[in-house]
Write a protein that holds these residues in place. Structure first.
Motif, short mmCIF file in Angstrom:
data_model
loop_
_atom_site.label_atom_id
_atom_site.label_comp_id
_atom_site.label_asym_id
_atom_site.label_seq_id
_atom_site.Cartn_x
_atom_site.Cartn_y
_atom_site.Cartn_z
N MET A 187 -2.90 6.59 -0.88
CA MET A 187 -1.08 6.19 -0.51
C MET A 187 -0.30 6.23 0.49
N ALA A 188 -0.56 5.69 1.43
CA ALA A 188 0.27 5.57 2.79
C ALA A 188 1.12 5.54 2.71
N TYR A 189 1.86 6.98 3.19
CA TYR A 189 2.65 6.49 4.10
C TYR A 189 2.85 4.94 5.13
N SER A 190 2.79 4.23 4.74
CA SER A 190 2.56 3.05 6.18
C SER A 190 4.03 3.23 7.26
N ALA A 191 4.88 2.32 7.01
CA ALA A 191 6.08 2.37 7.80
C ALA A 191 7.53 3.74 7.10
N LYS A 192 7.14 5.05 7.68
CA LYS A 192 8.66 5.70 7.13
C LYS A 192 9.09 5.36 8.60
N TYR A 193 10.13 6.16 8.46
CA TYR A 193 11.46 6.06 9.49
C TYR A 193 11.96 7.10 9.78
N ALA A 194 12.13 6.98 10.78
CA ALA A 194 12.87 8.77 11.57
C ALA A 194 14.34 8.23 11.04
N SER A 195 15.14 8.65 9.47
CA SER A 195 15.69 8.12 8.57
C SER A 195 16.55 9.14 8.43
N SER A 196 18.06 8.80 9.08
CA SER A 196 18.81 9.76 8.19
C SER A 196 18.64 10.37 6.54
N GLU A 230 2.36 -0.82 11.63
CA GLU A 230 1.13 0.31 10.98
C GLU A 230 0.97 0.10 9.59
N ILE A 231 1.10 -1.12 8.83
CA ILE A 231 0.73 -1.42 7.22
C ILE A 231 -0.84 -1.65 7.71
N GLU A 232 -0.71 -2.71 8.42
CA GLU A 232 -2.19 -3.27 9.01
C GLU A 232 -2.87 -2.60 8.83
N LEU A 233 -2.36 -1.21 10.00
CA LEU A 233 -3.55 -0.31 10.29
C LEU A 233 -3.21 0.22 9.61
N ASP A 234 -2.90 0.52 8.78
CA ASP A 234 -3.44 1.44 7.32
C ASP A 234 -4.45 1.58 6.63
N ILE A 235 -4.21 -0.11 6.41
CA ILE A 235 -4.59 -0.99 5.81
C ILE A 235 -6.84 -1.10 6.65
N GLU A 236 -6.49 -1.37 6.79
CA GLU A 236 -8.10 -1.31 8.30
C GLU A 236 -8.71 -0.26 7.85
N GLU A 237 -8.00 1.27 8.02
CA GLU A 237 -8.02 2.69 8.05
C GLU A 237 -8.05 2.96 6.72
N ALA A 239 -6.30 2.06 3.35
CA ALA A 239 -5.31 2.59 2.34
C ALA A 239 -5.56 1.92 1.28
N ASP A 240 -5.28 2.70 -0.31
CA ASP A 240 -5.51 1.64 -1.26
C ASP A 240 -3.97 0.78 -1.91
N ILE A 241 -3.19 2.39 -1.66
CA ILE A 241 -1.62 1.63 -1.50
C ILE A 241 -0.73 1.85 -0.23
N ILE A 242 0.29 0.89 -0.15
CA ILE A 242 0.70 1.19 1.13
C ILE A 242 2.28 1.21 0.64
N MET A 243 2.99 2.02 1.31
CA MET A 243 4.19 2.00 1.78
C MET A 243 5.08 1.81 2.37
N VAL A 244 6.76 1.58 2.19
CA VAL A 244 7.89 1.56 3.34
C VAL A 244 8.51 2.66 2.67
N LYS A 245 9.35 3.31 3.90
CA LYS A 245 10.30 4.45 3.34
C LYS A 245 11.39 4.59 4.09
N PRO A 246 12.21 4.77 3.96
CA PRO A 246 13.52 4.92 2.82
C PRO A 246 13.29 3.14 1.97
N SER A 247 14.30 3.24 0.95
CA SER A 247 13.81 2.11 0.54
C SER A 247 15.54 1.46 0.70
#
Ligand code: PBG
Ligand code: ZN
Length: 322
Positions: A187-196, A230-237, A239-247
């Motif tokens: 489960m890849a944290y694919s799009a993980k933002y530098a969030s506050s 980022e998500i596309e790359l993770d799928i190519e690499e 990833a079985d499950i992709i993730m967006v974080k935060p929500s």
């Protein structure tokens, strides 16, 4: 007849509304994050995450039983080691805090996802190995490979790399495959933002970086095209499950990803989201139904799976817990 069509017909009573409602919250699709701190002897409530308790190596078994009993199926584990060092060596130790905790959850028939990162384990609090003041991408990948195999050997059901190093999914996939773990999903944290919004997590995990920030590896909140790359790359690499974080501040990203990609999509409702909502509810500034509205909105945006600190209280039917 005017009005010709009356949308209010389907809103007339609770059963009708429930029958025709488009989005349902299901416990099957929620994941409860769990912190286990090797330094503690008693479970301890996290001040910035009211009602969430950091567990100890002794308390995990009972906590796992409790989660199973109330209907939580899946946990996401984070470990806080007694000793931190520059290479985060407790993250891949056979007797590391995560490695020792996994069994309790597995024995109680829970699905175990292990977060794979180094920031809880390094003395500098960054998510990888340093070269000077920089996080050294390719060296860090070697460590991520070791951590993945160590977590799989300890019984993890799903490996979830969250460090945002380039190539991490491919590296972990290769190491898992090479060690007989070809059936363990990532489960890849694919799009993980530098969030506050990670502050309360960092209090709990004691993982605030000792210098600088995570902006050279986590994503700029301004970007959505980059998230899709980022998500596309993770799928190519692999990833079985992709993730967006935060929500919460990233609903557009969740929607876009769910439209474009045909992989199960997880969203992570991070610690700062939980904090904002729980405190407003506890203070009586907004009503408790905000929690359902929040969780529903993430699924409506397009998530298939939601990692949320509300999983436990939702499972308990929100009876008296909040
Ligand atoms: C570790 C990690 C973090 C979170 C999940 N995994 C912290 C961070 O990146 O600083 C944040 C989760 C939360 O705030 O609930 N890389
Ligand atoms: Zn990290």
């Amino acid at each position: 007849m005017f009005p010709e069509y009356r949308p209010r017909r389907l809103r007339a009573n609770p059963l009708l509304r429930s029958l025709t409602g488009e989005t349902k919250i299901s416990l099957d699709r929620l994941i409860m994050p769990v912190f286990i701190d090797e330094n503690l002897t008693e479970p301890q409530e996290i001040p910035s995450l009211p009602s969430i308790f950091t567990q100890t190596l002794d308390s995990v078994d009972e906590y796992a039983k409790h989660l199973k009993k109330i209907g939580v199926n899946t946990v996401l584990l984070f470990g806080i080691p007694e000793k931190k060092d520059s290479e985060g060596s407790q993250s891949f130790a056979d007797d590391g805090v995560i490695q020792r905790s996994i069994k309790s959850f597995r024995n109680n028939d829970l699905l175990v996802v292990t977060d794979l990162c180094m920031c809880e384990y390094t003395d500098h609090g960054h998510c990888g190995i340093l070269r000077g003041k920089e996080v050294w991408n390719d060296k860090t990948l070697d460590y991520y490979g070791k951590i993945a195999v160590s977590q799989a050997e300890a019984g993890s059901n799903i490996i979830a790399p969250s460090g945002m190093m380039d190539g991490q999914v491919k590296k972990i996939r290769n190491e898992l495959d090479g060690n007989g773990f070809e059936n363990i999903p990532i489960m890849a944290y694919s799009a993980k933002y530098a969030s506050s919004l990670y502050g309360p997590f960092r209090d709990a995990a004691k993982s605030t970086p000792s210098f600088g920030d995570r902006k050279t590896y986590q994503m700029d909140p301004a970007n959505i095209n980059e998230a899709m790359r980022e998500i596309e790359l993770d799928i190519e690499e692999g990833a079985d499950i992709i993730m967006v974080k935060p929500s919460l501040f990233y609903m557009d990203v969740i929607r876009e990803a769910s439209t474009i990609f045909n992989r199960p999509l997880a969203a992570y409702g991070v610690s700062g989201e939980y904090n904002m909502i729980i405190n407003a509810v506890k203070n009586g500034f907004i009503s408790e139904s905000a929690i359902n509205e929040y969780v529903t909105s993430v699924f409506r945006a397009g998530a298939d799976i939601f990692i949320t600190y509300f999983a436990e209280s939702l499972a308990e039917g929100m009876k008296g817990k909040i």
